[in-house]
Motif scaffolding. Structure first.
Motif, PDB file in Angstrom:
ATOM      1  N   SER A 203      46.153  77.141  25.372  1.00  0.00           N
ATOM      2  CA  SER A 203      46.547  78.003  26.489  1.00  0.00           C
ATOM      3  C   SER A 203      47.932  78.597  26.280  1.00  0.00           C
ATOM      4  N   LEU A 204      48.867  77.778  25.748  1.00  0.00           N
ATOM      5  CA  LEU A 204      50.210  78.285  25.472  1.00  0.00           C
ATOM      6  C   LEU A 204      50.189  79.295  24.333  1.00  0.00           C
ATOM      7  N   LEU A 205      49.366  79.033  23.334  1.00  0.00           N
ATOM      8  CA  LEU A 205      49.265  79.965  22.208  1.00  0.00           C
ATOM      9  C   LEU A 205      48.778  81.324  22.687  1.00  0.00           C
ATOM     10  N   ASP A 206      47.772  81.327  23.523  1.00  0.00           N
ATOM     11  CA  ASP A 206      47.253  82.594  24.035  1.00  0.00           C
ATOM     12  C   ASP A 206      48.310  83.313  24.873  1.00  0.00           C
ATOM     13  N   ALA A 207      49.049  82.541  25.685  1.00  0.00           N
ATOM     14  CA  ALA A 207      50.110  83.139  26.496  1.00  0.00           C
ATOM     15  C   ALA A 207      51.220  83.698  25.607  1.00  0.00           C
ATOM     16  N   TYR A 208      51.547  82.974  24.534  1.00  0.00           N
ATOM     17  CA  TYR A 208      52.641  83.386  23.641  1.00  0.00           C
ATOM     18  C   TYR A 208      52.279  84.650  22.866  1.00  0.00           C
ATOM     19  N   MET A 212      52.558  86.887  27.148  1.00  0.00           N
ATOM     20  CA  MET A 212      54.011  87.038  27.172  1.00  0.00           C
ATOM     21  C   MET A 212      54.462  88.404  26.667  1.00  0.00           C
ATOM     22  N   PRO A 213      53.962  88.897  25.508  1.00  0.00           N
ATOM     23  CA  PRO A 213      54.395  90.242  25.074  1.00  0.00           C
ATOM     24  C   PRO A 213      54.050  91.323  26.098  1.00  0.00           C
TER      25      PRO A 213
END
Length: 287
Positions: A203-208, A212-213
């Protein structure tokens, strides 16, 4: 040709900063304890070799932020600064630095708002009692304690959502700060380790990589440098409870020279009559 372009960028950057501060070349030269002619040569790019100390002195004279210091180094020497190395060298060689940091810790404890000092990887170097009280009920975690690293706590600690209300918005801002810090300090092992751990969480990877961009493009903000950003925070003291939170950077020169940054979590009563309509509706350069 490339060196001429770089020198021209540096010239515009220094003059622009000096003009913004409404300083003359005489004023800056006096701050640097050099002649006006010498500073004029600096501003015109007539320097064959820039030493790190000279660039740090110049940044201090022109009251530059961390981001501006990075731009200064990139224009002058083609690389980012290494304040962590400078800080370690200064601390190891100057016993007065240790005494200063001890006195500064005492001063922080006298402040009523949660205040902490970090290095370039967001490792917490000192924090006051109000900061410790904010996180007093946080359970022990092997890598993500708020007393150790602020970014890791916000991203990985299971108790972070209980303090950082609307945790996903906080995480987007923290991921933006991680990305911004890595741009300035790409070789920092600590920041690289945080990014590797982000990559291990789907989930964090997808957000990052995606959210996020897109969020940065829309808001133009990161965790620390847009001090108008208000997020929500829940204090463990029931008499304080739910608060708006604005992260404000206010770093004195003495700490900047050591490669540190001081941040304060300014707590704001959540009264819609006094808050802009945008506050709390989306995340934003401070956190």
């Amino acid at each position: 040709m490339a060196s001429e372009i770089q020198a021209k960028r540096l010239q515009h950057f220094l003059k622009g900063r000096r003009d913004h501060l409404e300083l003359s070349q005489d004023d800056v030269a006096e701050r640097l304890a050099i002649s006006t002619r010498s500073y004029g040569n600096w501003e015109r790019g007539r320097v064959t070799q820039w030493a790190d100390e000279k660039l740090y002195d110049l940044a201090e004279a022109l009251e530059m932020s961390e981001y501006q210091v990075t731009r200064l180094f990139l224009y002058a020497v083609g690389r980012a600064p290494q304040p962590d190395l400078r800080a370690r060298r200064t601390e190891s060689q100057d016993p007065d630095v240790a005494a200063f940091l001890g006195d500064y810790t005492v001063m922080l404890d006298a402040l009523s708002l949660p205040t902490f000092v970090i290095d370039q990887r967001w490792d917490v170097k000192m924090a006051n009692k109000a900061y410790r009280d904010l996180f007093r009920d946080v359970r022990v975690h092997p890598t993500a304690m708020p007393s150790r690293n602020f970014l890791r706590f916000g991203l990985f600690h299971p108790d972070a959502p209980s303090i950082f209300v609307d945790h996903l918005k906080w995480q987007l801002a923290i991921l933006a700060q991680l990305s911004s810090s890595l741009e300035r300090h790409s070789e920092d092992n600590g920041l690289q380790a945080i990014r590797r751990d982000v990559y291990r969480h789907p989930s964090l990877l997808d957000a990052y990589l995606t959210d996020m961009p897109n969020w940065v493009l829309g808001s133009g903000a990161d965790l620390v440098h847009h001090e108008g950003a208000v997020r929500e925070l829940r204090h463990p003291d029931p008499h304080v409870g739910l608060q708006g939170c604005r992260l404000v950077e206010e770093t004195p020169r003495s700490l900047k020279r050591l490669g540190f940054m001081r941040l304060t979590l300014v707590l704001i009563d959540l009264d819609e009559r006094f808050m802009p309509a945008s506050c709390g509706s989306h995340g934003h350069h401070a956190a």
